[in-house]
Design an enzyme around this catalytic site. Structure first.
Site, PDB file in Angstrom:
ATOM      1  N   GLN A 271      -5.323   2.145  -2.161  1.00  0.00           N
ATOM      2  CA  GLN A 271      -4.230   1.178  -2.284  1.00  0.00           C
ATOM      3  C   GLN A 271      -4.295   0.149  -1.157  1.00  0.00           C
ATOM      4  O   GLN A 271      -3.620  -0.875  -1.222  1.00  0.00           O
ATOM      5  CB  GLN A 271      -2.868   1.889  -2.189  1.00  0.00           C
ATOM      6  CG  GLN A 271      -2.540   2.787  -3.354  1.00  0.00           C
ATOM      7  CD  GLN A 271      -1.280   3.607  -3.106  1.00  0.00           C
ATOM      8  OE1 GLN A 271      -1.336   4.819  -3.066  1.00  0.00           O
ATOM      9  NE2 GLN A 271      -0.141   2.951  -2.932  1.00  0.00           N
TER      10      GLN A 271
ATOM     11  N   ARG B 246      12.366   5.223   6.546  1.00  0.00           N
ATOM     12  CA  ARG B 246      12.961   4.899   5.250  1.00  0.00           C
ATOM     13  C   ARG B 246      13.971   5.966   4.816  1.00  0.00           C
ATOM     14  O   ARG B 246      14.934   5.669   4.115  1.00  0.00           O
ATOM     15  CB  ARG B 246      11.885   4.657   4.166  1.00  0.00           C
ATOM     16  CG  ARG B 246      12.435   3.887   2.973  1.00  0.00           C
ATOM     17  CD  ARG B 246      11.361   3.577   1.934  1.00  0.00           C
ATOM     18  NE  ARG B 246      10.741   2.275   2.083  1.00  0.00           N
ATOM     19  CZ  ARG B 246      11.265   1.125   1.651  1.00  0.00           C
ATOM     20  NH1 ARG B 246      12.433   1.096   1.042  1.00  0.00           N
ATOM     21  NH2 ARG B 246      10.611  -0.009   1.814  1.00  0.00           N
TER      22      ARG B 246
ATOM     23  N   GLU C  80       9.175   1.891  -7.321  1.00  0.00           N
ATOM     24  CA  GLU C  80       9.727   3.128  -6.766  1.00  0.00           C
ATOM     25  C   GLU C  80      11.148   3.467  -7.201  1.00  0.00           C
ATOM     26  O   GLU C  80      11.447   4.651  -7.408  1.00  0.00           O
ATOM     27  CB  GLU C  80       9.666   3.069  -5.227  1.00  0.00           C
ATOM     28  CG  GLU C  80       8.262   3.091  -4.700  1.00  0.00           C
ATOM     29  CD  GLU C  80       8.205   2.786  -3.217  1.00  0.00           C
ATOM     30  OE1 GLU C  80       8.536   1.646  -2.836  1.00  0.00           O
ATOM     31  OE2 GLU C  80       7.859   3.688  -2.446  1.00  0.00           O
TER      32      GLU C  80
HETATM   33  N1  LUZ Z   1       4.665   1.827   2.901  1.00  0.00           N
HETATM   34  C1  LUZ Z   1       4.858   1.293   4.112  1.00  0.00           C
HETATM   35  C2  LUZ Z   1       5.672   1.983   2.034  1.00  0.00           C
HETATM   36  O1  LUZ Z   1       3.903   1.203   4.874  1.00  0.00           O
HETATM   37  N2  LUZ Z   1       6.074   0.877   4.455  1.00  0.00           N
HETATM   38  C3  LUZ Z   1       7.135   0.978   3.644  1.00  0.00           C
HETATM   39  O2  LUZ Z   1       8.239   0.583   4.003  1.00  0.00           O
HETATM   40  C4  LUZ Z   1       6.946   1.575   2.387  1.00  0.00           C
HETATM   41  N3  LUZ Z   1       7.960   1.730   1.551  1.00  0.00           N
HETATM   42  C5  LUZ Z   1       7.746   2.311   0.385  1.00  0.00           C
HETATM   43  C6  LUZ Z   1       6.484   2.723   0.041  1.00  0.00           C
HETATM   44  N4  LUZ Z   1       5.462   2.555   0.852  1.00  0.00           N
HETATM   45 MO1  MOS Z   2       3.814   3.694  -1.803  1.00  0.00          MO
HETATM   46  S1  MOS Z   2       4.904   5.361  -1.404  1.00  0.00           S
HETATM   47  O1  MOS Z   2       4.700   2.440  -2.241  1.00  0.00           O
HETATM   48  O2  MOS Z   2       2.259   3.702  -1.406  1.00  0.00           O
END
Ligand code: LUZ
Ligand code: MOS
Length: 771
Positions: free
Chosen positions: A191, A304, A705
């Site tokens: 990703q 988070r 999400e």
């Molecule tokens: N990844 C990240 C995430 O590095 N920071 C975030 O705030 C986040 N939020 C949701 C999913 N991936």
């Molecule tokens: Mo994510 S948990 O948005 O890689």
């Protein structure tokens, strides 16, 4: 518009890592992971393995040409273990052989002597020993210490959620191909192409410009490949760099399950205080996050959790503290929701505890405390709230009173099956909580035949982001979508990308595409205005034709492009987008971290088989805040998938580590995910269309999400069904609610009132909503 990949997906023609034809001479890697969870390496014996057929080389930390370090936020994770091992499966050596099978056969012949050290798997135990990865953090609003006095009711308790295996269909993997002058081209199922590039540069010692990470698509990510694709890419790259041969490693399912981190399990304490009107006056929560053996993304995930600790509710006095606890499990990592769901589960548990203790329906407390526009979140941002409108619309369109009546009638007459209901409001912040990550770039080329190539930092992992990027380009350029091709995600074309994560990928990259296409269109308009000798302001493009005022001209797209080319006007643009107005001050724990929030409400209905403890999810009925969806079909797919994944986490998916830190649920025979029989019988999605402006691309709010958290309602619905059968059941807040746990609660024998059929017992009906 349909997903642009649907045709090749259905025909099995889409290219994933394992579909890339390998170059002759390619070698295959396999990692040797630590057999124990914690200890000191006394002796590593490679001699037998090195003599195995096909083995070319076995790499250890001594072979690392750069820094033996891949930790992103905290430098606490070696690429290959040196003297200590911190979790079962931690890579110690990397075998490179002529074939896949030979590499794996040799791995089995490696032996290692490890002096064991104590193994910690419980985050509370780690916290007690001060095994913290970062300092604890506390979010505060108002003053809980004095607020308790204003409360008519105070309840406390604990709430636990377990981990979750990502179970992307395509496992982790990478393929590294050496290039001239020390360069490396990497195909990686990641990703985060830039995260891979950085990790490879650091561990190989090469500058980033030598490393081209190229990603066509992933067979799923769910957060598992935001950071944890780095390891496998760095191992392949190191081997390719040393041996000057292409090296590939695609993990087997059981290797992937055992060696990679998962959703963070949390153990939490809560205390909730309400006044006589059931307004929540004060809320305290302490979160013990099971981070695993290295930081990975845990500090950000923990943050988070704090951001979402009050979910959709406005609570004037909040104190929430989180500990990032180091344990001897594989480093846990991003997973759809990124700590948010774990925080939301605790506030829902607290509300449920209050409701059950007071004998009211939880929905009454939920409704009484939904936030309104202008309400302050504990982190300082003011809500632009759709909470009430989503909640009320869900009650109206799905006729909640009718549903309640039907369930009550069913439970009155049925002894062996009981139904349960729960409502789940969701409020999820959109933006990376780390402000600097909220930037993206796009590169757009218009070719002289009128076709368009678009590159962005977005990674397609099945979520449909490339389809949305095509839509943006086609819309801004006023051309048919067939003219637009989305190219692979490459660090040579787009630099310094944030991972495709945080639900923000379509927004960030889409805005960059919009900006690049807008610049090109402005130049093209200037070209045609000059040809027609009219003012640029009078020129518009529609359906591939130039209009002068509202008059269609004979200038069509290709003619326009050729004219620009002939005049030597640039047909390419690289644009940069950074989300405006967001900021956060971690010293004060206040700011405005999110571009906007996504809201929604789900009604979840379940039926429990009270003889067996098994259950079915009858329906999930949702009102979801799309803003204005730019692709309802793609967005529906995200919501359906998110709901099922959330339900899986809350009900049947049970990650089991034993006390020695070994994963026992290490295959699909022991780790159950929702299948076609266990998905909800019905999922209905009603859009809440909001015309108001937001910072989303084309006002189409992020959808990746937020829907996962609707699944939390399944836990509470099951709880209510169990209580309908056995009103005296004592059920700990301990997700997942597996059939085993349901059965234990149903036959919490001491507590069952044996004197009467439950059907006639008023208190048995937890759906009674009369406070
Ligand atoms: N990844 C990240 C995430 O590095 N920071 C975030 O705030 C986040 N939020 C949701 C999913 N991936
Ligand atoms: Mo994510 S948990 O948005 O890689």
């Amino acid at each position: 518009m349909k997903n642009i990949d649907s045709r090749t997906h259905v025909r099995g023609e889409s290219i994933y890592l394992d579909d890339i034809p390998v170059i002759r001479g390619t070698l295959f890697g396999a990692a040797f992971g630590s057999p124990v969870a914690h200890g000191v390496i006394r002796h590593l014996d490679l001699t037998v393995a090195e003599a195995m057929p096909g083995v070319v080389r076995i790499l250890t930390y001594k072979d690392v040409t750069g820094e033996n370090q891949i930790g992103g936020i905290v430098p606490d994770e070696p690429l290959l273990a040196e003297h200590h091992v911190h979790y079962c499966g931690m890579p110690i050596a990397f075998v490179v052989a002529a074939t896949d099978d030979e590499a794996r056969a040799a791995v089995k012949k490696i032996s290692v002597d490890i002096d064991p050290l104590p193994v910690i798997t419980d985050p509370r135990e780690a916290q007690a020993l001060d095994e913290l990865i970062i300092r604890p953090r506390t979010f505060r609003l108002g003053d809980t210490a004095t607020a308790w006095e204003q409360c008519a009711y105070i309840f406390d308790g604990t709430a636990d959620t377990n981990g979750q295996e990502h179970l992307y269909i395509e496992t982790q993997g990478a393929y590294a191909v050496p290039q001239e002058n020390n360069g490396i081209k990497l195909y990686s199922s990641t990703q985060g192409p830039t995260a891979v590039q950085r990790a490879v540069a650091r561990s190989s010692g090469l500058p980033m410009h030598q490393i081209d990470v190229d990603v066509t698509r992933l067979g799923g990510g769910f957060g598992g490949k935001e950071d944890q694709a780095n390891m496998w890419a760095a191992l392949c790259a190191l081997a390719a760099h040393i041996l000057r041969k292409p090296v590939k490693y695609a993990l087997h399912r059981m290797e992937d399950m055992a060696m990679t981190g998962k959703r963070h399990p949390y153990s939490s304490d809560f205390k909730i205080g309400l006044d006589n009107d059931l307004k929540i006056v004060a809320y305290e929560a302490t979160f013990y996050q099971n981070a695993g053996a290295a930081a990975d993304l845990s500090p950000a995930v923990m943050e988070r959790t704090l951001f979402h600790c009050t979910n959709s509710y406005f609570i004037p006095n909040v104190t929430a503290t989180a500990y990032c606890c180091r344990t001897n499990l594989p480093p846990n990592t991003a997973f759809r929701g990124f700590g948010g769901p774990q925080g939301m589960f605790v506030i829902e548990a607290a509300i449920t505890k209050a409701a059950e203790s007071l004998g009211v329906d939880a929905a009454i407390i939920q409704a009484q405390n939904l936030n309104k526009t202008g309400d302050e979140f504990p982190y300082g941002q003011k809500a632009v709230s759709e909470s009430h409108i989503c909640w009320n619309k869900a009650q109206d369109v799905y006729e909640i009173d009718v549903i309640r009546g039907q369930i009550a009638a069913f439970n009155d007459t049925s002894t062996l099956y009981k139904k349960g209901l729960a409502l789940m409001p969701v409020c999820f912040g959109i933006s990376f909580t780390n402000t600097r990550m909220n930037q993206a770039r796009a590169l757009v080329h218009v070719y002289t035949d009128g076709s368009v190539g678009v590159s962005t930092g977005a990674v397609e992992m099945g979520q449909g982001v490339n389809t949305k990027m095509v839509q943006v380009a086609a819309h801004v350029l006023s051309i048919q979508s067939e003219r637009v091709k989305l190219h692979s995600t490459s660090t040579y074309r787009i630099a310094n990308t944030s991972p495709s994560a945080a639900s923000a990928t379509a927004d960030l990259n889409g805005k960059a595409v919009e900006m690049a296409c807008t610049s090109i269109i402005q130049r093209l308009k200037a070209v045609v205005a000059e040809e027609l000798q009219v003012s640029v302001d009078e020129i518009t493009l529609k359906d591939e034709f130039v209009y002068w005022g509202d008059k269609k001209t004979d200038w069509y797209w290709q003619r326009l492009v050729m004219a620009a080319y002939t005049k030597r006007v640039s047909l390419s643009e690289h644009a940069h987008y950074a989300t405006p107005d967001i900021h956060y001050d971690a010293t004060k724990e206040k700011g405005h971290p999110f571009a906007y929030h996504v809201y929604g409400t789900a009604i979840v209905e379940v039926t429990v088989d009270c003889l067996r403890g098994t259950y079915e999810v009858d329906a999930v009925k949702v009102v979801h805040d799309f803003g204005v969806s730019m692709n309802p079909l793609v967005d529906r797919g995200q919501i359906e998938g998110g709901i099922v994944q959330g339900i899986g986490w809350m009900t049947m998916e049970e990650v089991v580590f034993d006390k020695a830190g070994r994963l026992r649920s290490n295959a699909l025979s022991t780790y159950k995910v929702p299948d076609i029989y266990s998905v909800p019988k019905q999922i209905i999605i009603e859009p809440l269309k909001t015309e108001q402006d937001n910072q989303a691309i084309f006002r189409s709010k992020a959808v990746g999400e937020p829907p996962l958290m609707y699944g939390i309602g399944a836990y509470f619905a099951l709880r209510n069904a169990v209580l309908a059968f056995n009103p005296a059941a004592t059920i700990p807040f301990d997700a997942p609610m597996t059939p085993e746990k349901v059965l234990l609660a149903l036959y919490n024998v001491n507590a069952i009132r044996r004197t009467m059929p439950f059907a006639n017992d008023q208190t048995a009906n937890s759906l009674e909503i009369n406070p």
